[in-house]
Each structure stands twice: as C-alpha cells, then as structure tokens.
Design a protein around this motif. Structure first.
Motif, PDB file in Angstrom:
ATOM      1  N   GLY A  67       0.824  -1.206   0.000  1.00 12.56           N
ATOM      2  CA  GLY A  67       0.000   0.000   0.000  1.00 12.56           C
ATOM      3  C   GLY A  67       0.856   1.253   0.000  1.00 12.56           C
ATOM      4  O   GLY A  67       0.551   2.236  -0.689  1.00 12.56           O
ATOM      5  N   GLU A  68       1.958   1.206   0.733  1.00 12.38           N
ATOM      6  CA  GLU A  68       2.883   2.342   0.789  1.00 12.38           C
ATOM      7  C   GLU A  68       3.479   2.631  -0.586  1.00 12.38           C
ATOM      8  O   GLU A  68       3.555   3.781  -1.021  1.00 12.38           O
ATOM      9  CB  GLU A  68       4.003   2.040   1.785  1.00 12.38           C
ATOM     10  N   ASN A  69       3.856   1.577  -1.296  1.00 13.56           N
ATOM     11  CA  ASN A  69       4.426   1.775  -2.633  1.00 13.56           C
ATOM     12  C   ASN A  69       3.380   2.217  -3.645  1.00 13.56           C
ATOM     13  O   ASN A  69       3.688   2.977  -4.571  1.00 13.56           O
ATOM     14  CB  ASN A  69       5.154   0.518  -3.101  1.00 13.56           C
ATOM     15  N   LEU A  70       2.142   1.786  -3.482  1.00 17.01           N
ATOM     16  CA  LEU A  70       1.084   2.285  -4.364  1.00 17.01           C
ATOM     17  C   LEU A  70       0.893   3.782  -4.163  1.00 17.01           C
ATOM     18  O   LEU A  70       0.740   4.531  -5.129  1.00 17.01           O
ATOM     19  CB  LEU A  70      -0.236   1.541  -4.140  1.00 17.01           C
ATOM     20  N   LEU A  71       0.927   4.234  -2.923  1.00 19.47           N
ATOM     21  CA  LEU A  71       0.802   5.667  -2.667  1.00 19.47           C
ATOM     22  C   LEU A  71       1.950   6.427  -3.329  1.00 19.47           C
ATOM     23  O   LEU A  71       1.737   7.492  -3.915  1.00 19.47           O
ATOM     24  CB  LEU A  71       0.769   5.944  -1.163  1.00 19.47           C
ATOM     25  N   LYS A  72       3.155   5.875  -3.259  1.00 23.33           N
ATOM     26  CA  LYS A  72       4.300   6.504  -3.929  1.00 23.33           C
ATOM     27  C   LYS A  72       4.073   6.555  -5.438  1.00 23.33           C
ATOM     28  O   LYS A  72       4.377   7.552  -6.075  1.00 23.33           O
ATOM     29  CB  LYS A  72       5.587   5.730  -3.628  1.00 23.33           C
ATOM     30  N   LEU A  73       3.547   5.465  -6.000  1.00 20.12           N
ATOM     31  CA  LEU A  73       3.264   5.418  -7.435  1.00 20.12           C
ATOM     32  C   LEU A  73       2.242   6.483  -7.815  1.00 20.12           C
ATOM     33  O   LEU A  73       2.403   7.199  -8.806  1.00 20.12           O
ATOM     34  CB  LEU A  73       2.752   4.027  -7.823  1.00 20.12           C
ATOM     35  N   LEU A  74       1.192   6.615  -7.025  1.00 24.80           N
ATOM     36  CA  LEU A  74       0.146   7.591  -7.313  1.00 24.80           C
ATOM     37  C   LEU A  74       0.661   9.027  -7.215  1.00 24.80           C
ATOM     38  O   LEU A  74       0.165   9.916  -7.905  1.00 24.80           O
ATOM     39  CB  LEU A  74      -1.040   7.397  -6.377  1.00 24.80           C
ATOM     40  N   ARG A  75       1.663   9.234  -6.357  1.00 29.01           N
ATOM     41  CA  ARG A  75       2.246  10.571  -6.183  1.00 29.01           C
ATOM     42  C   ARG A  75       3.365  10.854  -7.179  1.00 29.01           C
ATOM     43  O   ARG A  75       3.894  11.956  -7.219  1.00 29.01           O
ATOM     44  CB  ARG A  75       2.790  10.713  -4.769  1.00 29.01           C
ATOM     45  N   GLY A  76       3.767   9.842  -7.940  1.00 25.90           N
ATOM     46  CA  GLY A  76       4.855  10.017  -8.900  1.00 25.90           C
ATOM     47  C   GLY A  76       6.235   9.880  -8.291  1.00 25.90           C
ATOM     48  O   GLY A  76       7.221  10.321  -8.867  1.00 25.90           O
ATOM     49  N   ASN A  77       6.314   9.255  -7.113  1.00 19.94           N
ATOM     50  CA  ASN A  77       7.591   9.101  -6.410  1.00 19.94           C
ATOM     51  C   ASN A  77       8.024   7.640  -6.322  1.00 19.94           C
ATOM     52  O   ASN A  77       8.530   7.206  -5.295  1.00 19.94           O
ATOM     53  CB  ASN A  77       7.478   9.652  -4.980  1.00 19.94           C
ATOM     54  N   PHE A  78       7.832   6.876  -7.383  1.00 18.29           N
ATOM     55  CA  PHE A  78       8.109   5.443  -7.333  1.00 18.29           C
ATOM     56  C   PHE A  78       8.802   5.031  -8.621  1.00 18.29           C
ATOM     57  O   PHE A  78       8.249   5.205  -9.713  1.00 18.29           O
ATOM     58  CB  PHE A  78       6.783   4.683  -7.155  1.00 18.29           C
ATOM     59  N   ASN A  79      10.003   4.516  -8.516  1.00 15.90           N
ATOM     60  CA  ASN A  79      10.757   4.050  -9.672  1.00 15.90           C
ATOM     61  C   ASN A  79      10.262   2.642  -9.995  1.00 15.90           C
ATOM     62  O   ASN A  79      10.694   1.666  -9.390  1.00 15.90           O
ATOM     63  CB  ASN A  79      12.253   4.067  -9.369  1.00 15.90           C
ATOM     64  N   THR A  80       9.348   2.540 -10.938  1.00 14.16           N
ATOM     65  CA  THR A  80       8.719   1.253 -11.226  1.00 14.16           C
ATOM     66  C   THR A  80       9.698   0.242 -11.805  1.00 14.16           C
ATOM     67  O   THR A  80       9.591  -0.950 -11.528  1.00 14.16           O
ATOM     68  CB  THR A  80       7.531   1.430 -12.184  1.00 14.16           C
ATOM     69  N   THR A  81      10.655   0.698 -12.592  1.00 12.53           N
ATOM     70  CA  THR A  81      11.632  -0.233 -13.172  1.00 12.53           C
ATOM     71  C   THR A  81      12.455  -0.888 -12.078  1.00 12.53           C
ATOM     72  O   THR A  81      12.614  -2.110 -12.045  1.00 12.53           O
ATOM     73  CB  THR A  81      12.555   0.501 -14.173  1.00 12.53           C
ATOM     74  N   MET A  82      12.979  -0.083 -11.170  1.00 16.54           N
ATOM     75  CA  MET A  82      13.780  -0.620 -10.066  1.00 16.54           C
ATOM     76  C   MET A  82      12.917  -1.489  -9.153  1.00 16.54           C
ATOM     77  O   MET A  82      13.356  -2.554  -8.710  1.00 16.54           O
ATOM     78  CB  MET A  82      14.413   0.519  -9.265  1.00 16.54           C
ATOM     79  N   ALA A  83      11.697  -1.064  -8.890  1.00 18.88           N
ATOM     80  CA  ALA A  83      10.800  -1.839  -8.028  1.00 18.88           C
ATOM     81  C   ALA A  83      10.492  -3.190  -8.658  1.00 18.88           C
ATOM     82  O   ALA A  83      10.454  -4.218  -7.966  1.00 18.88           O
ATOM     83  CB  ALA A  83       9.517  -1.055  -7.772  1.00 18.88           C
ATOM     84  N   PHE A  84      10.296  -3.210  -9.960  1.00 19.04           N
ATOM     85  CA  PHE A  84      10.021  -4.464 -10.664  1.00 19.04           C
ATOM     86  C   PHE A  84      11.236  -5.388 -10.587  1.00 19.04           C
ATOM     87  O   PHE A  84      11.115  -6.580 -10.329  1.00 19.04           O
ATOM     88  CB  PHE A  84       9.640  -4.171 -12.125  1.00 19.04           C
ATOM     89  N   MET A  85      12.401  -4.825 -10.799  1.00 20.06           N
ATOM     90  CA  MET A  85      13.624  -5.626 -10.796  1.00 20.06           C
ATOM     91  C   MET A  85      13.975  -6.162  -9.409  1.00 20.06           C
ATOM     92  O   MET A  85      14.589  -7.224  -9.299  1.00 20.06           O
ATOM     93  CB  MET A  85      14.787  -4.812 -11.365  1.00 20.06           C
TER      94      MET A  85
END
Length: 109
Positions: A67-85
């Motif tokens: 949930g914390e990372n989803l909030l970061k994603l929604l705010r534009g503060n989440f590196n999805t490539t690094m998170a996926f890897m």
C-alpha cells in the motif's frame, strides 16, 4: 490519507480532466500487501475511470505491491523499473498496460 481515499481522489481528477486516460480501455487490479491486504480495481473505458472495491471484473493487468508503494506510485515518487527488478512490484497480465498506466499517472501527480 488512506490508499482508498487517494484512489477516490485520483478518480475524480481523471474524470474531471480525462485527456491523460482517453487511450486507456482496460481493467487494472491492485493487490496490496503489507499491513493491510486489500484489492482494488480501476476500470478505464471511454475516457472515464471507475474505482471498484471488489475483484468482480477480469483484470487485464494486475499490480502487486505494498500500500505504501502504491501511494508513492500515485504521487509520482516510485521508480517502477527498479521496483520491478527488485521484486517490490509484480505485474501479472499485459506488462505494456502497466507502462501505459504509469504514463497516465504521471499526468495526474
């Protein structure tokens, strides 16, 4: 603010200004892990976003993250490539839809 409230607010923003979601015609599911296990779906169709608090529809793309990372994603503060890897983000279904969602979210953060 809760994840649900952020999703509700985002839905309102998107529907008030649909330019960023006009090309999305998919159902996304968010499987949240961590302190609280929750599931939400967002259906994009004809320039409208609809938040669904159940898993009643067959998702085209499922994102598994905290949930914390989803909030970061929604705010534009989440590196999805690094998170996926690193396993912080898992994608089931069409990964290109996940990339389209990320691009759309950037317009509303």
């Amino acid at each position: 603010m809760s994840v649900k409230q952020h999703l509700v607010d985002l839905q309102k923003k998107m529907n008030a200004n649909p330019e960023g979601i006009e090309r999305l015609n998919s159902v996304y599911q968010f499987d949240l892990t961590g302190d609280v296990d929750e599931q939400y779906q967002v259906k994009f169709e004809n320039g409208k976003a609809e938040l669904i608090e159940t898993t009643q529809l067959e998702p085209d793309c499922t994102l598994q993250l905290s949930g914390e990372n989803l909030l970061k994603l929604l705010r534009g503060n989440f590196n999805t490539t690094m998170a996926f890897m690193t396993g912080k983000l898992k994608v089931k279904g069409d990964i290109t839809l996940a990339l389209k969602l990320q691009a759309a979210l950037e317009k509303y953060s």
